[in-house]
Write an enzyme that holds these catalytic residues in place. Sequence first.
Site, PDB file in Angstrom:
ATOM      1  N   CYS A 104       0.499  -0.021  10.292  1.00  0.00           N
ATOM      2  CA  CYS A 104      -0.003  -1.024   9.351  1.00  0.00           C
ATOM      3  C   CYS A 104       1.075  -1.931   8.749  1.00  0.00           C
ATOM      4  O   CYS A 104       2.088  -1.462   8.209  1.00  0.00           O
ATOM      5  CB  CYS A 104      -0.772  -0.338   8.232  1.00  0.00           C
ATOM      6  SG  CYS A 104      -1.632  -1.529   7.180  1.00  0.00           S
ATOM      7  N   CYS A 163     -16.368  -9.571   5.526  1.00  0.00           N
ATOM      8  CA  CYS A 163     -15.700  -8.276   5.328  1.00  0.00           C
ATOM      9  C   CYS A 163     -14.439  -8.468   4.500  1.00  0.00           C
ATOM     10  O   CYS A 163     -13.533  -9.199   4.916  1.00  0.00           O
ATOM     11  CB  CYS A 163     -15.290  -7.681   6.665  1.00  0.00           C
ATOM     12  SG  CYS A 163     -16.627  -7.607   7.852  1.00  0.00           S
ATOM     13  N   CYS A 217     -19.258   1.459   8.730  1.00  0.00           N
ATOM     14  CA  CYS A 217     -18.545   0.811   9.819  1.00  0.00           C
ATOM     15  C   CYS A 217     -17.312   1.675  10.032  1.00  0.00           C
ATOM     16  O   CYS A 217     -16.443   1.741   9.155  1.00  0.00           O
ATOM     17  CB  CYS A 217     -18.171  -0.612   9.417  1.00  0.00           C
ATOM     18  SG  CYS A 217     -17.037  -1.390  10.568  1.00  0.00           S
ATOM     19  N   ARG A 271     -17.960  -3.368  17.772  1.00  0.00           N
ATOM     20  CA  ARG A 271     -17.226  -4.590  17.392  1.00  0.00           C
ATOM     21  C   ARG A 271     -15.872  -4.645  18.091  1.00  0.00           C
ATOM     22  O   ARG A 271     -15.010  -3.779  17.870  1.00  0.00           O
ATOM     23  CB  ARG A 271     -17.057  -4.619  15.865  1.00  0.00           C
ATOM     24  CG  ARG A 271     -16.426  -5.905  15.355  1.00  0.00           C
ATOM     25  CD  ARG A 271     -16.607  -6.045  13.846  1.00  0.00           C
ATOM     26  NE  ARG A 271     -18.016  -6.041  13.506  1.00  0.00           N
ATOM     27  CZ  ARG A 271     -18.583  -5.256  12.608  1.00  0.00           C
ATOM     28  NH1 ARG A 271     -17.873  -4.405  11.926  1.00  0.00           N
ATOM     29  NH2 ARG A 271     -19.881  -5.315  12.382  1.00  0.00           N
ATOM     30  N   CYS A 320     -19.433  -6.520   3.664  1.00  0.00           N
ATOM     31  CA  CYS A 320     -18.718  -5.304   4.043  1.00  0.00           C
ATOM     32  C   CYS A 320     -17.424  -5.253   3.239  1.00  0.00           C
ATOM     33  O   CYS A 320     -16.792  -6.295   3.023  1.00  0.00           O
ATOM     34  CB  CYS A 320     -18.419  -5.343   5.536  1.00  0.00           C
ATOM     35  SG  CYS A 320     -17.453  -3.947   6.110  1.00  0.00           S
ATOM     36  N   CYS A 339       0.391   4.733   7.025  1.00  0.00           N
ATOM     37  CA  CYS A 339      -0.251   4.554   8.345  1.00  0.00           C
ATOM     38  C   CYS A 339       0.737   3.820   9.260  1.00  0.00           C
ATOM     39  O   CYS A 339       1.140   2.684   8.951  1.00  0.00           O
ATOM     40  CB  CYS A 339      -1.552   3.779   8.210  1.00  0.00           C
ATOM     41  SG  CYS A 339      -2.613   4.444   6.895  1.00  0.00           S
ATOM     42  N   CYS A 372       0.840  -1.212   0.000  1.00  0.00           N
ATOM     43  CA  CYS A 372       0.000   0.000   0.000  1.00  0.00           C
ATOM     44  C   CYS A 372       0.871   1.256   0.000  1.00  0.00           C
ATOM     45  O   CYS A 372       1.879   1.325   0.702  1.00  0.00           O
ATOM     46  CB  CYS A 372      -0.918  -0.013   1.216  1.00  0.00           C
ATOM     47  SG  CYS A 372      -2.035   1.401   1.260  1.00  0.00           S
TER      48      CYS A 372
HETATM   49  N1  SAM Z   1      -6.702   0.428   3.152  1.00  0.00           N
HETATM   50  C1  SAM Z   1      -7.982   0.505   3.753  1.00  0.00           C
HETATM   51  C2  SAM Z   1      -8.061   1.556   4.825  1.00  0.00           C
HETATM   52  O1  SAM Z   1      -7.033   2.007   5.288  1.00  0.00           O
HETATM   53  O2  SAM Z   1      -9.175   1.909   5.186  1.00  0.00           O
HETATM   54  C3  SAM Z   1      -8.491  -0.812   4.272  1.00  0.00           C
HETATM   55  C4  SAM Z   1      -7.586  -1.757   5.024  1.00  0.00           C
HETATM   56  S1  SAM Z   1      -6.977  -1.196   6.605  1.00  0.00           S
HETATM   57  C5  SAM Z   1      -5.821  -2.429   6.989  1.00  0.00           C
HETATM   58  C6  SAM Z   1      -8.362  -1.407   7.703  1.00  0.00           C
HETATM   59  C7  SAM Z   1      -8.233  -0.970   9.132  1.00  0.00           C
HETATM   60  O3  SAM Z   1      -7.539  -1.960   9.865  1.00  0.00           O
HETATM   61  C8  SAM Z   1      -7.456   0.299   9.422  1.00  0.00           C
HETATM   62  O4  SAM Z   1      -8.223   1.444   9.238  1.00  0.00           O
HETATM   63  C9  SAM Z   1      -7.086   0.135  10.883  1.00  0.00           C
HETATM   64  O5  SAM Z   1      -8.061   0.739  11.700  1.00  0.00           O
HETATM   65  C10 SAM Z   1      -7.079  -1.379  11.072  1.00  0.00           C
HETATM   66  N2  SAM Z   1      -5.698  -1.853  11.322  1.00  0.00           N
HETATM   67  C11 SAM Z   1      -4.716  -1.964  10.408  1.00  0.00           C
HETATM   68  N3  SAM Z   1      -3.568  -2.400  10.979  1.00  0.00           N
HETATM   69  C12 SAM Z   1      -3.832  -2.572  12.290  1.00  0.00           C
HETATM   70  C13 SAM Z   1      -3.051  -2.994  13.404  1.00  0.00           C
HETATM   71  N4  SAM Z   1      -1.766  -3.294  13.276  1.00  0.00           N
HETATM   72  N5  SAM Z   1      -3.646  -3.074  14.609  1.00  0.00           N
HETATM   73  C14 SAM Z   1      -4.944  -2.752  14.748  1.00  0.00           C
HETATM   74  N6  SAM Z   1      -5.737  -2.332  13.732  1.00  0.00           N
HETATM   75  C15 SAM Z   1      -5.195  -2.229  12.521  1.00  0.00           C
HETATM   76 FE1  SF4 Z   2      -2.836   1.208   3.383  1.00  0.00          FE
HETATM   77 FE2  SF4 Z   2      -2.738  -0.009   5.743  1.00  0.00          FE
HETATM   78 FE3  SF4 Z   2      -3.157   2.617   5.636  1.00  0.00          FE
HETATM   79 FE4  SF4 Z   2      -5.104   0.931   4.773  1.00  0.00          FE
HETATM   80  S1  SF4 Z   2      -4.311   1.132   6.871  1.00  0.00           S
HETATM   81  S2  SF4 Z   2      -4.367   2.813   3.764  1.00  0.00           S
HETATM   82  S3  SF4 Z   2      -3.819  -0.708   3.953  1.00  0.00           S
HETATM   83  S4  SF4 Z   2      -1.282   1.537   4.969  1.00  0.00           S
END
Ligand code: SAM
Ligand code: SF4
Length: 331
Positions: A54, A91, A184, A256, A124, A51, A47
């Site tokens: 992530c 989801c 959500c 959730r 979802c 973030c 990606c």
């Molecule tokens: N890329 C999309 C986004 O950012 O909305 C969808 C996938 S993203 C991985 C979905 C959600 O997973 C993120 O918004 C975050 O809240 C949660 N998430 C991701 N990594 C995480 C982690 N290491 N621990 C807890 N929640 C996490």
């Molecule tokens: Fe990309 Fe992870 Fe951020 Fe979603 S949470 S936008 S997958 S870096």
Amino acid sequence: MLHSELHRLYHLPFFDLLKQARAVHEKNWPEREVQLCTLLSIKTGGCSEDCGYCAQSSRYSTGIQREDLMEKADVMEKARAAKENGSTRFCMGAAWKGVRQGTPKFDQVLDIVRDVSTLGMEVCVTLGELGGEEARALKEAGVTAYNHNIDTSREHYANIVSTHTFDDRLRTIRHAQEAGMSVCCGGILGLGENKDDRLKMLETLSGFNPQPESVPVNLLMPIKGTPMENNDGVDVFDLVRVIAVARIAMPKTKVRLSAGRYSLSKEAQALCYFAGANSIFYGEKLLTTKNPGANEDMRLLKELGLVAQAPNPAMDAPEADEARPLMPCII
Ligand code: SAM
Ligand code: SF4
Ligand code: DTB
């Protein structure tokens, strides 16, 4: 709900807060039901976004194996298995900044959604940023709910992500709402935020018009290679307080209990259910990290006298209150 009221609730003696949250829960929900949702990462890693929590950001060396968008037949196999296991919501998550109408990958997602939605589960998706057109196309293909988290407070957001803004997130949520999808939207505890950030996040979420259909409360899964790999853990009582305040501020929202259950004891999870959590991710994998096994979850639900909620794929999105501004928190 106003910040001052959220603050007052959060700081009540623990059992007073629990009692109040329980009363709201009992008034608004069949008190023994928990929704089981299954997650599937349909496109993993690589990606562009940064973030800081992530595993799937290409900015960090997390050791995640990149995987292209899954074939529809493979997704269907997982979706059928989820249904057989008792999940009522499926989801699908993709590690994208966002999606654009008219691109092959978006067409492929719409095709997947059309087929998954024939199975009778709520569908979802979480695909990153959406415009109005994309949101309408997803709704038409059969998406029940769009997951897009605000993750934390507006103030703390820039400390965890620099490649998009808090308002970008709110705009996508607005597009999903306008297209008639349920939203959500929740956050993560453990991103280095303070209590006030958590309450501000709840203030933003409860101020949505309509309030989110579901609010995932995630505990940070610390990922090696990310800037947050060594973050402090979250105190269980803080987690329970956040859930209880969310339940009181958003009585009709499914709360959730999401990432992080793997490291929670049975007793901690029981407190979360008591405080108002009525949905979980079910199955031993989240997107890239571990979740408790299905058998273990079933055993706990049984021990607590809880039952799986029936599916409601025809569920209408919550309606906006016309007397109030739409998305009052957007700047
Ligand atoms: N890329 C999309 C986004 O950012 O909305 C969808 C996938 S993203 C991985 C979905 C959600 O997973 C993120 O918004 C975050 O809240 C949660 N998430 C991701 N990594 C995480 C982690 N290491 N621990 C807890 N929640 C996490
Ligand atoms: Fe990309 Fe992870 Fe951020 Fe979603 S949470 S936008 S997958 S870096
Ligand atoms: C949400 O709030 N939590 C889920 C779902 N929405 C997409 C994702 C949790 C991901 C946890 C980290 C991982 O498995 O990579």
